[in-house]
Write a protein that holds these residues in place. Structure first.
Motif, PDB file in Angstrom:
ATOM      1  N   LEU A 332       0.821  -1.221   0.000  1.00 24.40           N
ATOM      2  CA  LEU A 332       0.000   0.000   0.000  1.00 24.40           C
ATOM      3  C   LEU A 332       0.850   1.264   0.000  1.00 24.40           C
ATOM      4  N   HIS A 554     -15.532   3.975  -4.194  1.00 21.79           N
ATOM      5  CA  HIS A 554     -15.305   2.834  -5.084  1.00 21.79           C
ATOM      6  C   HIS A 554     -16.195   2.938  -6.321  1.00 21.79           C
ATOM      7  N   HIS A 636      -3.741   9.333   1.190  1.00 16.40           N
ATOM      8  CA  HIS A 636      -4.810   8.632   1.906  1.00 16.40           C
ATOM      9  C   HIS A 636      -4.105   8.438   3.230  1.00 16.40           C
ATOM     10  N   GLN A 640      -0.521   6.793   0.437  1.00 16.81           N
ATOM     11  CA  GLN A 640      -0.804   5.532  -0.227  1.00 16.81           C
ATOM     12  C   GLN A 640      -0.296   5.650  -1.652  1.00 16.81           C
TER      13      GLN A 640
END
Ligand code: FUC
Length: 737
Positions: A332, A554, A636, A640
């Protein structure tokens, strides 16, 4: 006095020339006029794929956070309880403290930079009448991190060096070296060692530190490793890293700094220089500003195409720096982590994030960097199979499960946690297929990719459920982090379709398993397909319950548009229009949870829907402070890396698409990229493509064919076909002739 002032002015002028020169000349320099604050948002990353550093570059103290990509806690486990899974640990820190009397002078003309063209971090500043310079890079050919401290006055380098582990290790100082070793709770052994080399002056070990005095320059070589091995049969343990570290340091110490640097730059460039992008020229006054200022100005009002090129290339830089053959894939946070409790364990998230990390690998011409993902998956299959067999919900009619599935989060030691992300197995298979589709290595397809794809088909073949009308659905699925768990979720349907479709192509390419191929093709064609709902949207679920005011980050139900290809503007225009409706409704508002990687995905989606303006808006929004840090890492919190990789892939999709069995040149060019060119993008079928445009129109393209064979081309409504030879290059004009 006057002479002294003149001399200072002259030095300042030269330093300014040195500093400003490369910025004006090129657009691939991240530079700042302030040191990095603590945390991960400002320091600049270097890495050789396995060993990395975050460089903070204070004038009084150089601090480098050190990371080794296999330093993971955890052991084999499959559990709902996320806290029981392993996480990625920080290795330690390196400090170079500049002697107080040297550091006491006021610092002028401070500048730190990372040159993406050479992968070298640089610091320059003046203190007193002395100009200090530092360089740092992580060499892949020599497998060491190299830091050099120098000054323009002989004997001006004085200070101390400390190497500190992140787990309370005791550092031993001996002769010219510092070292620590340790063992994590899961038995993983690790080690880090630093060797200092001086020119002039003195160096001595004292109180666990190295003291250097009156040196002309100081070079530090740092190496680290663990005994991790990508091998379940050996419980993920291999050689103790000690001997390899000693060998690497001895070999590097025998070389000149300039030779280490030249080897590093040449090797790095062999990857980086494959792709060049020019989407316009930023005015000189804007270019003269540090990146943090340019980032703000551009996200607010645009006008800095060089910054967009830089962001595109940064994704490539980061991938070259954190994902190399033989190593582990980018997690990540890539390779960079300053905590032993990183957010989301700095893990491999299988419901979008790790896949996004690897979206640019093939099109942005870094196919080798894709291979750590395949190696990690292969190394985890056995524990994943075991966990799948033990999971009640995967039991089939025959009483046994087949194949493997994976949970949303996983590590590197056979550990996985949180909810099952059941279709992640099929999504992982897309990556195996892409590596073949772009590169065409049949032997690799046969040996490595095909068995994994077939086994995953077997899992799904046994699991699909028939609706009363005979249509097949994925049972008990989830649209990640959104909505209920139920049958026929669009995300699941689309990913399984993608697997079956790619499997059919793979078995055709290999001329193998004809009967099984027919079976899988039939299942594919019976899968419940996309549905258009009551407000013209692409339904996220079988039930038409999408809320037009739902701005969830998403965009799982748009998988079929990108990275999948079940839906396309040419083949399924109604579904493409519905997908666009859904995408617009999902939004991009700064007060929603749409951030960072969500924008990168939206960029690629708009590109696939041939909406260059919206794709570009996503790119520009990514540069806003809420989405990227000052060092341009995806934000993030604390950072990230997926958004960095995702946006590089998004830009590739804006310029070249090859998912429709043709090379579509400039399918989503935004108006502000009026003239430009791109060189070296890869396309499915083994092609490399150079494209130039002017006034928003294609002017020239060159197709380099690696494998030979037919090549279909498209530019807007114009199409053409080429018969290509392996190794052949073909230049075409605006009419594709
Ligand atoms: C997914 C996303 C989150 C975050 C996490 C690491 O779960 O939904 O936004 O990126 O991964």
């Amino acid at each position: 006095m006057k002479g002294e002032r003149m001399k200072r002015l002259l030095v300042a002028w030269i330093v300014t020339l040195i500093c400003i020169g490369p910025v004006c000349a090129g657009d691939l320099m991240l530079w700042y006029d302030k040191p990095a604050n603590p945390g991960m948002n400002e320091a600049l990353p270097i890495g050789n794929g396995k060993f990395g550093g975050l460089v903070y570059a204070g004038p009084k103290q150089e601090r480098v956070v050190l990371n080794e990509i296999s330093l993971w806690t955890g052991a084999e486990i499959s559990t709902d309880d996320y806290s029981k899974m392993g996480w990625y640990e920080m290795l330690g820190e390196l400090f170079v403290n500049i002697a107080p009397d040297v550091a006491a002078g006021p610092v002028q003309d401070y500048r730190r930079s990372l040159d993406l063209a050479t992968a070298i971090h640089k610091v320059t500043y003046q203190s007193g009448a002395v100009t200090f310079q530092r360089e740092a890079f992580a060499s892949h050919p020599d497998q060491v991190m190299v830091l050099k401290f120098s000054a323009d006055r002989p004997g001006a380098c004085t200070g101390t060096v400390q190497l500190q582990g992140a787990h309370k290790e005791i550092t031993t100082a001996a002769g010219t070296s510092l070292a620590f070793t340790g063992t994590l709770e899961n038995g993983l052994k690790y080690e880090a060692k630093l060797v200092a080399l001086i020119d002039g002056g003195t160096l001595q070990a004292e109180d666990g530190k190295l003291e250097f005095k009156n040196c002309n320059n100081l070079t530090l070589l740092v190496a680290a490793g663990t005994d991790y091995a990508l091998d379940y049969a050996r419980h993920y343990r291999g050689e103790n890293p000690h001997a390899a570290i000693e060998k690497r340091l001895a070999a590097a110490a025998a070389k000149q700094y300039d030779d280490l640097k030249a080897a590093h730059v040449a090797e790095y460039k062999s990857y980086f220089n494959r792709v060049a992008l020019d989407v316009g020229a930023t005015p000189a006054d804007r270019l003269a500003l540090p990146i943090d200022r340019r980032k703000v100005l551009h996200s607010e009002g645009g006008g800095d195409p060089d910054l967009e090129e830089l962001l595109f290339q940064y994704g490539r830089y980061l991938m070259i720096s954190c994902s190399r053959p033989g190593g582990l894939p980018a997690n990540l946070q890539g390779l960079w982590n300053d905590s032993n409790r990183p957010p989301w364990h700095s893990d491999y998230h299988a419901n979008i994030n790790i896949q996004m990390n690897y979206w640019p690998a093939e099109p942005a011409n870094l196919a080798e960097c894709h291979t750590p993902l395949f190696d990690l998956i292969a190394s985890q299959l056995e524990p994943w199979r075991k966990a799948t067999a033990e999971e009640k919900r995967f039991t089939t009619a025959s009483g046994k499960s087949r194949g493997w599935a994976v949970r949303t989060s996983h590590g590197i030691n056979g550990d996985e946690a949180w909810q099952w992300d059941v279709t992640a197995n099929a999504w992982y298979c897309q990556h195996f297929w892409m590596h073949y589709a772009f590169g065409g290595d049949k032997a690799w397809l046969r040996k490595v990719a095909y068995p994994v794809m077939k086994e995953t088909c077997e899992f799904w073949e046994a699991r699909l459920k028939a609706l009363p009308d005979g249509r097949l659905v994925v049972p008990d699925g989830w649209s990640p982090e959104h909505g209920p768990q139920e049958d026929g979720v669009s995300y699941s349907q689309q990913i399984v379709w993608d697997l079956f479709n790619n499997y059919v192509a793979a078995s055709e390419a290999l001329g193998t398993d004809a009967a099984y191929r027919t079976n899988i093709a039939a299942l594919r064609d019976k899968l419940l397909g996309p549905k258009i709902g009551k407000w013209g949207q692409l339904q996220e679920w079988m039930i038409d319950r999408d809320d037009p005011n739902d701005h969830h980050r998403h965009t799982s139900h748009l998988f079929a548009v990108f990275p999948g290809n079940w839906i396309s503007t040419a083949r399924t225009p109604e579904f493409a229009a519905a997908a666009k409706k859904s995408l617009i409704a999902r939004g991009e508002a700064a007060d929603s949870d749409v951030r960072e990687w969500s924008l990168a995905w939206r960029c690629a989606l708009y590109a696939r829907l041939h909406d260059g303006e919206s794709a570009h808006r996503m790119l520009q929004s990514l540069l806003a402070d809420r989405n990227t840090c000052l060092n341009l890492f995806g934000l993030h919190p604390p950072m990230q890396m997926d958004g960095n990789f995702g946006i590089t892939a998004g830009v590739c999709e804006m310029l070249l698409q090859s998912h429709e069995k043709e090379l579509n040149l400039l399918p989503a060019l935004p108006k502000c990229w009026l003239a430009g060119d791109v060189k070296g993008l890869r396309a499915r079928g083994g092609f490399e493509v150079d494209i130039a445009w002017k006034d928003g129109q294609l002017t020239q393209a060159t197709i380099h064919s690696k494998l030979g064979g037919p090549c279909r081309l498209r530019s807007g409504a114009t199409t053409a076909s080429l018969a290509t030879q392996p190794g052949g290059s073909y230049s075409l004009n605006a009419t594709l002739r």
